[in-house]
Design an enzyme around this catalytic site. Structure first.
Site: not given
Length: 350
Positions: A176, A204
């Site tokens: 990410d 996440h």
């Protein structure tokens, strides 16, 4: 003088070549993320070009024939630092005396499966792997959890390995982080290495908060705040965030497969930073144990923070100013993690 320097170089090479191999475990080793990951580890991209490696590959029994093919390919790469490859479906073999564990394998969410069913299946997996870490691994082992839900799986593994310090466990939010860096870089027309100090806060999952309030962009040699470099607050608070949050789903929709190549690269980045540290003045995103932080995040979570790493030890970058917009986003992803944790701990106690 040249002869002396040459002799010293040869001695140094000889000493380094005699370094003890480290034992590196990858779970879910017959899967597509591991297929992109193993070559990079085995050729020295993660632990160093002169560090001999013994790779231990763990997967479930039905995947052992596939794993045999992976072993053959690794052998055929003829990589000088790869000393041995051990395929197995037994935790007592896989976790024995390991120095690093990359836990990729997990139960994927299947069609019609509720989130609590996914959590229950993964609690069983990571309880077993945590217990194996506790019983067989070195107490200095560094563990990164990749398999989703990564934060909560990491927490369960840690709780199931009480003899290993909580600080040795982390989960992957580097993918990410890399996605956020790339989006900013493309927007500014620079390469991604000209962007630093983006942050992924929290889980996440689609509640994660990609934050560039503290990020810097190098524009023609001048370091500029990301908001000032981009000059588009609406994009930074809207499409930028949703693009990073939903990127995995977008890749699956386009490719019909998950983002294995970029995930493997992120795992390498994550573990290399643990091994060798972060650059001076820079921080990266990593899911770590929330305890005593200055951001009012509930304790007993694995939460993604900005961290700096030195001597294989991470430290949360504390004291960054947080505005109301960021505070709301950080709290929302924390709330999801608390709910996940409580559900998982109910399963763990059963």
């Amino acid at each position: 003088m040249l002869t002396l320097l040459t002799s010293m170089y040869l001695v140094m090479r000889t000493v380094s070549s005699r370094a003890e191999p480290i034992r590196v475990l990858v779970t879910g080793a017959a899967g597509q993320i591991a297929y992109s990951l193993l070559y990079s580890i085995a050729k020295g991209d993660v632990f160093g070009k002169d560090q001999p490696i013994i790779l231990i590959l763990l997967d479930i029994p039905p995947m052992l024939p596939v794993l045999d093919g992976v072993v053959m390919e690794l052998q055929d790469c003829a990589l000088p630092i790869l000393k041995e490859v051990i395929p197995t479906d037994k935790v007592e073999v896989a976790f024995k005396d390991i120095d690093a564990a990359i836990l990729v394998g997990s139960m994927p969410r299947k069609e019609g499966m509720e989130r609590k069913d996914l959590l229950k299946a993964n609690v069983a997996i990571f309880k077993t792997q945590g217990a194996a870490l506790d019983k067989y691994a070195k107490k200095t082992v560094k563990v990164v959890v990749v398999g989703n839900p990564a934060n909560t799986n990491c927490l369960i593994a840690s709780k199931s390995a009480p003899s290993i310090p909580k600080e040795n466990f982390s989960c992957l939010t580097r993918l990410d982080h890399n996605r956020a860096c790339s989006q900013v870089a493309m927007r500014c027309g620079v390469s991604s290495d000209q962007v630093k100090n983006v942050i992924i806060w929290g889980n996440h999952s689609s509640t994660q908060y990609p934050d560039v309030h503290h990020a810097k962009v190098n524009l023609q040699g001048a370091e500029t705040e990301a908001y000032q470099a981009i000059k588009d607050d609406a994009w930074l608070r809207g499409d930028f965030i949703s693009t990073v949050q939903q990127r995995g789903a977008a890749v699956i929709k386009a490719r019909k497969l998950s983002s294995a190549m970029s995930a493997a690269k992120a795992i390498c980045d994550h573990m290399r930073d643990i091994w060798f540290g972060t650059k001076e003045g820079e921080f990266v995103s990593m899911g770590v144990y929330a305890s005593g932080n200055s951001y009012n995040i509930p304790e007993d979570l694995i939460y993604s923070f900005p961290v700096q790493i030195k001597n294989k030890t991470w430290k949360v970058v504390d004291g960054l100013p947080i505005n109301d917009f960021s505070r709301a986003k950080m709290d929302a992803t924390a709330a999801e993690l608390v709910e996940e944790r409580d559900t998982a701990l109910d399963f763990l106690s059963q």
